[in-house]
Design a protein around this motif. Sequence first.
Motif, short mmCIF file in Angstrom:
data_model
loop_
_atom_site.label_atom_id
_atom_site.label_comp_id
_atom_site.label_asym_id
_atom_site.label_seq_id
_atom_site.Cartn_x
_atom_site.Cartn_y
_atom_site.Cartn_z
N THR A 120 -4.97 -2.37 -5.37
CA THR A 120 -5.80 -1.39 -6.05
C THR A 120 -5.48 0.02 -5.54
O THR A 120 -4.80 0.19 -4.51
N GLU A 121 -6.00 1.03 -6.24
CA GLU A 121 -5.79 2.40 -5.79
C GLU A 121 -6.35 2.61 -4.39
O GLU A 121 -5.73 3.27 -3.54
N VAL A 122 -7.52 2.04 -4.12
CA VAL A 122 -8.14 2.17 -2.80
C VAL A 122 -7.26 1.53 -1.73
O VAL A 122 -7.03 2.11 -0.65
N GLU A 123 -6.74 0.34 -2.01
CA GLU A 123 -5.88 -0.34 -1.05
C GLU A 123 -4.58 0.42 -0.82
O GLU A 123 -4.10 0.53 0.31
N LEU A 124 -4.01 0.97 -1.90
CA LEU A 124 -2.77 1.74 -1.78
C LEU A 124 -3.01 3.01 -0.97
O LEU A 124 -2.21 3.38 -0.10
N ARG A 125 -4.11 3.69 -1.26
CA ARG A 125 -4.44 4.91 -0.52
C ARG A 125 -4.58 4.62 0.98
O ARG A 125 -4.05 5.35 1.82
N ASP A 126 -5.27 3.52 1.29
CA ASP A 126 -5.47 3.16 2.69
C ASP A 126 -4.14 2.82 3.36
O ASP A 126 -3.88 3.24 4.49
N GLY A 150 0.87 7.67 7.29
CA GLY A 150 0.94 9.12 7.36
C GLY A 150 1.47 9.78 6.11
O GLY A 150 1.94 10.92 6.14
N LEU A 151 1.39 9.06 4.97
CA LEU A 151 1.96 9.57 3.72
C LEU A 151 0.91 10.05 2.73
O LEU A 151 1.27 10.58 1.68
N ALA A 152 -0.38 9.84 3.00
CA ALA A 152 -1.43 10.25 2.08
C ALA A 152 -2.70 10.50 2.88
O ALA A 152 -2.83 10.06 4.03
N ARG A 160 2.16 7.51 -9.13
CA ARG A 160 2.52 8.84 -8.66
C ARG A 160 1.46 9.27 -7.66
O ARG A 160 0.25 9.14 -7.92
N VAL A 161 1.91 9.76 -6.51
CA VAL A 161 1.00 10.16 -5.44
C VAL A 161 1.27 11.62 -5.09
O VAL A 161 2.34 11.95 -4.56
N VAL A 219 6.51 8.59 -5.28
CA VAL A 219 6.34 7.44 -6.17
C VAL A 219 6.17 6.21 -5.28
O VAL A 219 6.96 5.99 -4.35
N ALA A 220 5.13 5.44 -5.53
CA ALA A 220 4.89 4.19 -4.82
C ALA A 220 5.04 3.04 -5.80
O ALA A 220 4.34 2.99 -6.81
N LYS A 221 5.98 2.15 -5.52
CA LYS A 221 6.25 1.02 -6.41
C LYS A 221 5.87 -0.28 -5.72
O LYS A 221 6.42 -0.62 -4.67
N GLU A 222 4.91 -1.00 -6.31
CA GLU A 222 4.54 -2.31 -5.81
C GLU A 222 5.23 -3.36 -6.67
O GLU A 222 5.03 -3.40 -7.89
N PHE A 223 6.03 -4.21 -6.05
CA PHE A 223 6.85 -5.16 -6.78
C PHE A 223 6.07 -6.42 -7.15
O PHE A 223 5.32 -6.96 -6.34
N ALA A 224 6.27 -6.86 -8.37
CA ALA A 224 5.77 -8.16 -8.78
C ALA A 224 6.62 -9.25 -8.13
O ALA A 224 7.63 -8.96 -7.47
N LYS A 225 6.24 -10.49 -8.33
CA LYS A 225 7.00 -11.59 -7.74
C LYS A 225 8.42 -11.61 -8.29
O LYS A 225 8.66 -11.21 -9.44
N PRO A 226 9.40 -12.06 -7.49
CA PRO A 226 10.79 -12.13 -7.95
C PRO A 226 10.91 -12.96 -9.21
O PRO A 226 10.19 -13.93 -9.41
N MET A 227 11.83 -12.56 -10.08
CA MET A 227 12.09 -13.29 -11.31
C MET A 227 13.39 -14.07 -11.18
O MET A 227 14.32 -13.65 -10.50
#
Length: 282
Positions: free
Chosen positions: A2-8, A14-16, A35-36, A44-52
């Motif tokens: 979530t946005e909260v988890e990513l922010r934390d 030390g990036l946000a 976009r942060v 740019v923060a990219k969270e990857f889905a499971k490998p395909m």
Amino acid sequence: MTEVELRDFLAKQGLADNGSAFRKLKGGYLNSVWRVDTPDGCLVAKEFAKPMTGTLFPNLPEDEAEALRRLAGLDVAPDLVGFWPDASLLVYDYVEGDMWDGDMASVARLLLRKEAADPAGFRTVPLDPRDIIAEGDALFARCISPPDVIPPPQAKVPPPQRLSLIHTDIGVNLVGAGSGLRLIDWQCPATGDVCEDIYSFLSPAFQILGMRTPLTDAQVQDFWQAHGRPDLEERYNLLRPAYAWRFAGYCAWRSEVLEEAEICARYRRALGEELSYMGQKA
């Protein structure tokens, strides 16, 4: 995440901070991208889905991170900020500017700059037309209702003089202009033939899947003129039917297995363009 988890998470790196603004970006079919905006710049923060598996475009976070490291300083890709495998999270500098605006020469020059990157150690992809066509055959074989088409002749093409670090899915993954043009979304890089990258840009199917109009013949010629490698143009023209067959198979398969009607229709149109190029009908 979530946005909260990513922010934390980013705050701990030390990036946000509390003043950073988060906005989820549209585009792409798989990963979650944010976009942060921070006081120190834009990320740019990219969270990857499971490998395909079983796809032409595997989702490989470690490989994207390594590709960005190899491309550092070449003015080709965004600058890597950090990669956390356990969180499947990659962060890189945001590329300012609009999506690519049709300047063919800038893409040609970017691909020439990219050739300086070390290609060793990435997954390998087929180089010979016979093997490329075989991949297309396998994709068509997965279809419940495949089109009534036949593969192209297998041209004799010698191996490339050198292998390249290739993106494999250029399409419209281009941001900026002129010398500031950058190629983004490196989640499926490979060691292969630069002609495969050229195909993934010039192909009408790739442009359609990126929700753009296919390139005109004049634009394609502008690309080759700016590229200045008639030897590669000759090689590309020999390989083009094999690439078209394989990607047609991919589009046929994807149009059957995806759930969203609009995206399936886009894949069917892309399929039709590649079959039309080969003088066949869907």
